[in-house]
Design a protein around this motif. Structure first.
Motif, PDB file in Angstrom:
ATOM      1  N   PHE A 143      -3.595   5.922 -13.668  1.00  0.00           N
ATOM      2  CA  PHE A 143      -3.834   7.318 -12.793  1.00  0.00           C
ATOM      3  C   PHE A 143      -2.290   7.998 -12.865  1.00  0.00           C
ATOM      4  CE2 PHE A 143      -3.421  10.016  -9.149  1.00  0.00           C
ATOM      5  CZ  PHE A 143      -4.652  10.548  -9.075  1.00  0.00           C
ATOM      6  N   ASP A 168       0.005  11.066 -11.789  1.00  0.00           N
ATOM      7  CA  ASP A 168       0.283  12.302 -10.951  1.00  0.00           C
ATOM      8  C   ASP A 168       1.026  13.340 -11.711  1.00  0.00           C
ATOM      9  OD1 ASP A 168       0.472  14.437  -8.777  1.00  0.00           O
ATOM     10  OD2 ASP A 168       1.768  13.046  -7.704  1.00  0.00           O
ATOM     11  N   LEU A 216      -7.994  10.192  -5.680  1.00  0.00           N
ATOM     12  CA  LEU A 216      -7.762   8.606  -5.905  1.00  0.00           C
ATOM     13  C   LEU A 216      -8.527   7.805  -4.964  1.00  0.00           C
ATOM     14  CD1 LEU A 216      -5.980   6.706  -7.588  1.00  0.00           C
ATOM     15  CD2 LEU A 216      -4.200   6.953  -5.811  1.00  0.00           C
ATOM     16  N   VAL A 247      -0.620   3.510 -10.584  1.00  0.00           N
ATOM     17  CA  VAL A 247      -0.465   4.788 -10.052  1.00  0.00           C
ATOM     18  C   VAL A 247       0.938   5.164 -10.407  1.00  0.00           C
ATOM     19  CG1 VAL A 247      -0.588   6.311  -8.000  1.00  0.00           C
ATOM     20  CG2 VAL A 247      -2.241   4.204  -8.262  1.00  0.00           C
TER      21      VAL A 247
END
Length: 594
Positions: free
Chosen positions: A135, A137, A260, A278
């Motif tokens: 993931f 951001d 998330l 992350v």
């Protein structure tokens, strides 16, 4: 006879604006074995629906026990994985009370005799990574950091020693975009990373906006000294800019954490090892804390009293803080180990030469940016409570990523049984070892799931990741898409769900001369941008003439529905529950909607 009902979709994944999808359910039940058998069923329905009076027992949450699995990593003082800890050396505590370990399994690799050989075994042996979720951001990472992360992770994932890894990748800017789910093929993984690189990181723009406001605040300090005026109008204008930035960033942080949370929960129904990487500066409930503190400091300097302080608790979004607690719980409940990866670039020293002075009337240095530390700490906590680790995105990231493989090779699995007495509330978990000098990492809590929650998780996993429970051998077939006249941007796709009758409990009714059963069907759609939508459950009454029961057990009951989606690659999941026994199964299919 066909009746049609429109159902509003239950949105379970957030972050997508303007893409509203719904399931249109066509309550048309037919029997898909042979034409003669279909005719017999239709005839019985025309005669008044024989068999509808048969009472089929309702299925609720059954009283049963649940096996709770806790993944554990044991390290020594040198942070090397320890591979030879025996079962009786582990101590398991739930809510502070020691309980027995019901099941135990050791590392993927055995422990050689020497300490050096043990370290090599944990660090170099092939590793089964299971499901690896990545993931990014990109709403907060700058382009350079994002590219550096992608290239390091690409090399790690494509390492031949990491066998059987199933890779899922998602990025977040203002919404979450699912790039790939459960990919095992090297080409698919390469293409997914290439697509991530093409999505620009926006962290640099965010930093420029913050710096612009900061410069205005510093200019205000110099203006006060030269003019002797407090300039209240300027203060209000700056405060409004800070407030807008704070609201914008708080909303973005909440959307990211919500996306998330839902994505992580989707994988809760998977029993394999699950790791989540992350890459983000983190998330905070007070993203503008530094700017508020800086403005307050300047306005309070040079006088015995100043305005009421505007930062800290007054600017903290307590609802956002509640959202953060939800992701901590969701990751632990889904048994996902989180590895937090934050950028190396930290906020410049606020009193450094690259900043303009705060003004001669300001008697102290600028405050530290507490939001940066708070955001990083919140993400690090997510790693801590799930048994993961926190890394830094930089030149050493490639070496740090190998720690994830070492955790997979050298991890233990301990399990315990829990029953209805545990309820459905969270319970704390603590794992320790009796051998001196060793440290343990594991998740910090668990929660029993209701039967309905587990089935919904399984449906989400089918639609989002194509992972199914094949107990009933369900199949989904799709037809050609068509565009409704009143909705040009939406396409209707007919679906056919085939349910093997041999897998369904059918109850004989001698008075009616039928065999009857009741199942519940539910669909879910993962659309082309990764948004997940769950339809409402639908009860399906099954009535078979007794004369046809033997043939029916070798055939299918056919349930037809229609979904409305936008063009692109979508995945459809289906869940069928036998209301008499509680048995359930899922199915999934991928569809290209032109």
């Amino acid at each position: 006879m066909i009746s049609e009902t429109d159902e509003a979709m239950k949105r379970v994944r957030t972050g997508v604006g303007g893409h509203v999808s719904r399931l249109r359910r066509l309550l048309w039940l037919s029997f898909g074995a042979t034409f003669a058998l279909v005719s017999a069923v239709v005839a019985s329905q025309r005669e008044g629906g024989r068999g509808q009076s048969v009472a089929v027992p309702e299925f609720g949450d059954r009283v049963d026990v649940e096996l709770v699995i806790v993944d554990v990593v044991v390290t020594d003082r040198a942070r090397q994985r320890v591979l030879d800890v025996a079962r009786d050396e582990f101590v398991l505590e739930v809510d502070g009370r020691q309980i027995p370990i019901d099941q135990f399994s050791g590392p993927q690799v055995s422990a050689p005799d020497s300490g050096h050989a043990r370290a090599l075994a944990a660090n170099q042996a092939p590793a089964d990574l299971g499901h690896l979720l990545i993931f990014l951001d990109l709403g907060a990472l700058d382009g350079r950091t994002a590219r550096e992360f992608v290239e390091q992770v690409r090399s790690f994932v494509l390492d031949p020693s990491h066998r059987g890894a199933r890779i899922s990748v998602a990025v977040f800017t203002d919404m979450m975009q699912l790039i790939v789910t459960g990919a095992e093929d090297t080409l698919d993984i390469e293409q997914a990373f290439d697509e991530v690189v093409r999505v620009s990181g926006r962290g640099s723009l965010l930093e420029l906006e913050r710096r612009h406001i900061e410069e205005q605040i510093r200019s205000r300090g110099n203006f006060r000294f030269s003019s002797g005026s407090a300039d209240s109008e300027s203060a209000r204008e700056i405060a409004n800019q800070i407030r807008q930035l704070a609201e914008q960033e708080t909303r973005r942080h909440r959307r990211m954490v919500s996306a998330l949370t839902h994505w992580t929960s989707t994988f809760g129904g998977i029993d394999d090892r699950k790791s989540l990487l992350v890459a983000s500066p983190g998330f905070t409930a007070d993203p503008a804390a530094y700017l508020w503190d800086l403005l307050d400091m300047i306005d309070r300097s040079g006088g015995a009293s100043g305005p009421v302080r505007r930062g800290s608790l007054q600017s903290t979004d307590l609802t956002a803080a509640s959202d953060f607690e939800r992701i901590y719980r969701a990751a632990q409940d889904a048994r996902v180990t989180v590895y937090a990866m934050t950028p190396t670039a930290s906020a410049p020293v606020q009193a450094g030469a690259e900043h303009r002075s705060l003004g001669l009337s300001t008697w102290t240095v600028a405050p530290r940016d507490s939001a940066v530390a708070d955001a990083r700490a919140n993400l690090t906590r997510l790693a801590d409570v799930t048994g993961g680790q926190a890394f830094v995105i930089g030149p050493a990231l490639g070496e740090q990523l190998q720690s994830i493989a070492a955790d997979a090779r050298g991890g233990y699995s301990i399990s315990f049984l829990t029953g209805p007495e545990a309820g459905f509330e969270p319970h704390s978990i603590r794992v320790r070892v009796t051998r001196a000098g060793l440290e343990v990492r594991s998740r910090a809590s668990y929660r029993r799931y209701r039967a309905t929650e587990r089935r919904e998780e399984a449906l989400a996993a089918a639609a989002a990741a194509g992972l199914v429970n094949g107990l009933m051998n369900l199949t989904i077939q799709s037809g050609d898409a068509s565009s409704p006249q009143d909705r040009k941007s939406v396409l209707s796709v007919p679906l056919t769900l085939r349910i093997p009758l041999g897998a369904i409990s059918l109850r004989e009714d001698n008075a009616q001369g039928t065999y009857s059963g009741m199942v519940e069907a539910r669909f879910a759609v993962s659309d082309s941008i990764g948004d997940l939508h769950l339809g409402e459950p639908e009860s399906i009454a099954i009535d078979i003439p007794a004369t046809d029961i033997e043939r029916a057990r070798e055939a299918f009951w056919v349930h037809r529905s229609t979904i409305e989606v936008t063009a692109g690659e979508i995945r459809v999941g289906a869940l069928v529950v036998d209301r008499a026994t509680g048995d359930w199964a899922t199915a999934a299919t991928s569809i290209t909607v032109p």
